[in-house]
Design a protein around this motif. Sequence first.
Motif, PDB file in Angstrom:
ATOM      1  N   ASP A 175       0.829  -1.214   0.000  1.00 23.04           N
ATOM      2  CA  ASP A 175       0.000   0.000   0.000  1.00 23.04           C
ATOM      3  C   ASP A 175       0.859   1.257   0.000  1.00 23.04           C
ATOM      4  O   ASP A 175       0.532   2.247  -0.648  1.00 23.04           O
ATOM      5  N   THR A 179       0.480   3.987  -3.032  1.00 19.14           N
ATOM      6  CA  THR A 179      -0.374   5.145  -2.723  1.00 19.14           C
ATOM      7  C   THR A 179       0.421   6.310  -2.137  1.00 19.14           C
ATOM      8  O   THR A 179       1.012   7.082  -2.876  1.00 19.14           O
ATOM      9  N   ASN A 228      -8.067  -3.326  -4.350  1.00 22.57           N
ATOM     10  CA  ASN A 228      -8.168  -1.871  -4.212  1.00 22.57           C
ATOM     11  C   ASN A 228      -9.621  -1.418  -4.122  1.00 22.57           C
ATOM     12  O   ASN A 228      -9.955  -0.521  -3.334  1.00 22.57           O
ATOM     13  N   ARG A 229     -10.487  -2.048  -4.942  1.00 21.75           N
ATOM     14  CA  ARG A 229     -11.911  -1.685  -4.857  1.00 21.75           C
ATOM     15  C   ARG A 229     -12.485  -2.038  -3.499  1.00 21.75           C
ATOM     16  O   ARG A 229     -13.268  -1.271  -2.916  1.00 21.75           O
ATOM     17  N   GLU A 231     -10.854  -2.207  -0.704  1.00 24.20           N
ATOM     18  CA  GLU A 231     -10.312  -1.254   0.268  1.00 24.20           C
ATOM     19  C   GLU A 231     -11.031   0.098   0.166  1.00 24.20           C
ATOM     20  O   GLU A 231     -11.299   0.740   1.184  1.00 24.20           O
ATOM     21  N   GLN A 232     -11.338   0.510  -1.059  1.00 26.07           N
ATOM     22  CA  GLN A 232     -12.074   1.762  -1.218  1.00 26.07           C
ATOM     23  C   GLN A 232     -13.470   1.664  -0.616  1.00 26.07           C
ATOM     24  O   GLN A 232     -13.946   2.611   0.031  1.00 26.07           O
ATOM     25  N   ASP A 233     -14.135   0.517  -0.837  1.00 29.36           N
ATOM     26  CA  ASP A 233     -15.462   0.321  -0.236  1.00 29.36           C
ATOM     27  C   ASP A 233     -15.381   0.329   1.288  1.00 29.36           C
ATOM     28  O   ASP A 233     -16.252   0.900   1.965  1.00 29.36           O
ATOM     29  N   LYS A 235     -13.131   1.848   3.118  1.00 25.16           N
ATOM     30  CA  LYS A 235     -12.907   3.227   3.561  1.00 25.16           C
ATOM     31  C   LYS A 235     -14.192   4.051   3.483  1.00 25.16           C
ATOM     32  O   LYS A 235     -14.462   4.874   4.352  1.00 25.16           O
ATOM     33  N   LYS A 236     -14.997   3.791   2.444  1.00 27.61           N
ATOM     34  CA  LYS A 236     -16.256   4.523   2.312  1.00 27.61           C
ATOM     35  C   LYS A 236     -17.193   4.189   3.462  1.00 27.61           C
ATOM     36  O   LYS A 236     -17.850   5.080   4.031  1.00 27.61           O
TER      37      LYS A 236
END
Length: 340
Positions: A175, A179, A228-229, A231-233, A235-236
């Motif tokens: 990560d 990032t 990554n998707r 992880e984004q979900d 975080k959301k």
Amino acid sequence: MTWNSPGGNNKDPWGNRNKQDGPPDIDEMVKKLWRKVSGSNGGGSNSGSSKPIIFIVLIVAALFWIWKGVYIINEQERGVVLHFGEFKEIVGSGLQWVPAGIETIRKVNVNKLEEKRVQGVMLTKDLNIIDVQIGIQYRVDDPRNYLFELSSPDTTLQQAAESSLRQVVGDSKVDALLTTEKERIRNEILRELERILESYNAGLKVEQLTLEKAAPPQALNDAFEDVNRAEQDAKKELQNAEAYRNKQIPEARANAEQMRQQADAYEAKVVAQANGEVARFNKLLPQYEKAPQVTRDRLYLETMEQILKSSTKVMVDVEGGNNMMYLPLDQIMKKQQENR
């Protein structure tokens, strides 16, 4: 007087041609010149005529030796002087001279930037595979070390860069590489590379290092995109939960404060009522002690008055009879109000 004028005896710089017309004899001219240089008129021994030849040869050889030792060092270069192959000194730009055959100069460009790229597929700290590429710009910083400390400084730089890259990537998580921590990782690679070059006395200085690529291998790209998707979900959802918490906590605190204020008000009301009852009892006690029966009757009547005041129905027990009379006071009062 001209060469062929009367009385001139046909004297010319090329010697007597026995009054023969035509160009001068080249062979005769060379012989005359040689006799003048050698200082002889055609006689004498051979040893006497060989001395000027040796002298001329020595002069020519000396001039050639001096000319052979002249060097021009450009502005962007430094000259490394070698005395019988051993390092002597470093000279700057300009016209330089060294004794040929004894000393030599090797020119080194200290301003030219060289470029190298190092790429590899490596394993990160959290056991992920990543494809990393860095770009390096470097130049010669110490000509002496560059020429004599290592057999191939450029190859050493390549190997040192690969080692630094593997060490830093192996100590980092995927990560961080993909990032937010690219700049930190680039600085760590640069520091490690400079440390290795300094320990080897490579004579090279890294002017710039860039992290050009940090991505999963092509075969694992789809899997990394799924991660990554996810992880984004995640975080959301965390952000939504944080927003809900920030909304509910102030409301809960406001409700708690309101309930606390209501409890305090109820406490004050009950305590005041109790204090009033105590004060009323304290006033009635002397009267009760003086006339107990009268006081009991009065208290009974006052109590019944309070009870019946809020009641709309009255039951009347007639003495000497078996029937009980019912008085609908609410209906009676309603009719009285309508008649008004």
